[in-house]
Design an enzyme around this catalytic site. Structure first.
Site, PDB file in Angstrom:
ATOM      1  N   GLN A   1      10.044  -9.915  24.823  1.00 31.65           N
ATOM      2  CA  GLN A   1       9.028  -8.873  24.952  1.00 31.65           C
ATOM      3  C   GLN A   1       8.975  -7.952  23.733  1.00 31.65           C
ATOM      4  OE1 GLN A   1       9.335  -5.354  27.652  1.00 31.65           O
ATOM      5  NE2 GLN A   1       7.651  -6.348  28.750  1.00 31.65           N
TER       6      GLN A   1
ATOM      7  N   ALA B   1       3.176  10.379 -17.757  1.00 30.80           N
ATOM      8  CA  ALA B   1       1.927  10.693 -17.052  1.00 30.80           C
ATOM      9  C   ALA B   1       1.433   9.451 -16.327  1.00 30.80           C
ATOM     10  CB  ALA B   1       0.858  11.190 -18.026  1.00 30.80           C
TER      11      ALA B   1
ATOM     12  N   GLU C   1     -11.681   0.550  -7.769  1.00 28.34           N
ATOM     13  CA  GLU C   1     -10.328   0.036  -7.950  1.00 28.34           C
ATOM     14  C   GLU C   1      -9.533   0.157  -6.655  1.00 28.34           C
ATOM     15  OE1 GLU C   1      -6.263   0.860 -10.587  1.00 28.34           O
ATOM     16  OE2 GLU C   1      -8.116   1.928 -11.071  1.00 28.34           O
TER      17      GLU C   1
END
Length: 380
Positions: free
Chosen positions: A280, A131, A243
């Site tokens: 480039q 889990a 968080e």
């Protein structure tokens, strides 16, 4: 980009963080990475310097600043210094609110002084072998037995897990009620029945100890339960936006560091008689990355402001978390490519940053879970 988020007091705190990291962490971090764990002393030094518990009340030794900008400054400077082994962000940004907002007066007196001094290193144990993002699927239980709670189960991927003196364990106190039967229980170091498994070997963040935790008839006082019994899931949901904001702050700081390193390299590294930044394709790529990082910084700064005002939504926190961390992995990958063979060498900071970046889209809720949250917010 000119930032308007911080004030002079935050700039002073940033200088303090830089001096601390230069003195106490940078000289030792290579050894910590080899060891897989930081020295205990750096936590106490951080406490003495005032870096732990910035928003904890001064009566417990904290800074008394309910201003997430101080947390963000420390998170940013740890990234800038390359000291990703320090678990201060988890301690301050994630565990801190549980101990300040969900505890009783007696609990605060027991734990917060050590939290702020660095004598108590903390962790939060959510994930299990079966889990992760699905917190309702946890199997660890905490069964009341008189004046005690008896814990049984296993946790994994626990940051600060090996060093932690105080672990907030997510456990089922009413297993038949699913998510409505989850509680938060504090387990202290040395509690019989509490043990740690192997130090987990990770791809990145090698100096940050990550461990397996085991609870085998682990008996803790019932008074170690924090918040409301069987309301742990709601306590977790309330604190997850903070968080995720913390992770987003780290992600943007990492992008900015990677980009600065790579632009400097593109100016000095020559191929076919000119700096590689003059081609480039490379110039356009760096222009694109710089634009995206600027946009990410703008949104994260907005989220910090919203959080301080008490307005940061679960959805916006999810947006910030998934977008900035996916950007971090993309910036890291492109910057390694622009460094060529040197980008694959462990001695180059860009290589370490590339390894450290990968977990950002996983912990704190995966990118896929963040998109689920946003989608539900759209009524889908």
């Amino acid at each position: 980009m000119e930032q308007h988020l911080y004030e002079p007091v935050h700039d002073e705190f940033r200088d303090l963080c830089r001096r601390f990291l230069t003195r106490e962490a940078v000289p030792h971090h290579e050894r910590w990475e080899a060891d897989g764990i930081v020295d205990r002393q750096v936590w106490r030094a951080a406490g003495a310097a005032g870096l732990l518990g910035p928003d904890v009340d001064p009566e417990y030794g904290g800074g008394g600043q309910r201003d997430f900008r101080f947390n963000a400054v420390l998170d940013e400077e740890i990234v800038a210094a390359g000291c990703t082994g320090l678990g201060f962000g988890l301690h301050n940004d994630v565990v801190g609110p549980y101990l300040t907002e969900l505890t009783t007066g007696d609990q605060r007196k027991r734990w917060l002084p050590g939290f702020c001094s660095g004598d108590l290193v903390t962790a939060v144990a959510m994930s299990e072998p079966g889990a992760g993002s699905d917190l309702a699927g946890i199997r660890t239980t905490a069964v009341r037995d008189g004046d005690s709670l008896v814990l049984n189960g296993q946790k994994t991927f626990i940051t600060n897990g090996e060093m932690a003196d105080l672990v907030i364990v997510v456990a089922k106190t009413a297993p038949d009620q699913g998510a409505h039967g989850v509680s938060l229980v504090v387990v202290e170091n040395g509690t019989p029945g509490f043990s740690r498994g192997r130090r987990l070997a990770k791809v990145g963040l090698k100096a940050n100890d990550t461990a397996e935790l085991f609870f085998d008839d682990c008996r803790v006082p019932a008074e170690n339960l924090i918040g409301t019994e069987n309301h742990g899931f709601y306590h977790l949901m309330a604190n997850l936006p903070r968080e995720r904001l913390s992770i987003a702050v780290v992600a943007v700081a990492a992008c900015e560091k990677l980009l600065a390193l790579t632009i400097e390299y593109a100016r000095s590294r020559e191929a076919f008689g000119r700096p590689i930044g003059r081609f480039q394709h490379n110039r356009f790529l760096l222009a694109e990355l710089d634009t995206e990082v600027t946009i990410a910084r703008t949104f994260v700064n907005h989220c910090v402001t919203e959080f301080n005002a008490g307005r940061l939504s679960v959805t916006d926190a999810a947006k910030a978390k998934w977008w900035t961390t996916e950007l971090q992995t993309r910036v890291a990958d492109r910057c390694v490519q622009l460094h060529g063979g040197y980008g694959f060498m462990a001695e180059y900071p860009v290589a370490k940053a590339w390894l450290d970046s990968r977990v950002q889209t996983i912990y704190g809720g995966t990118t896929e879970i963040m998109k689920e949250i946003i989608g539900r917010g759209l009524g889908l």
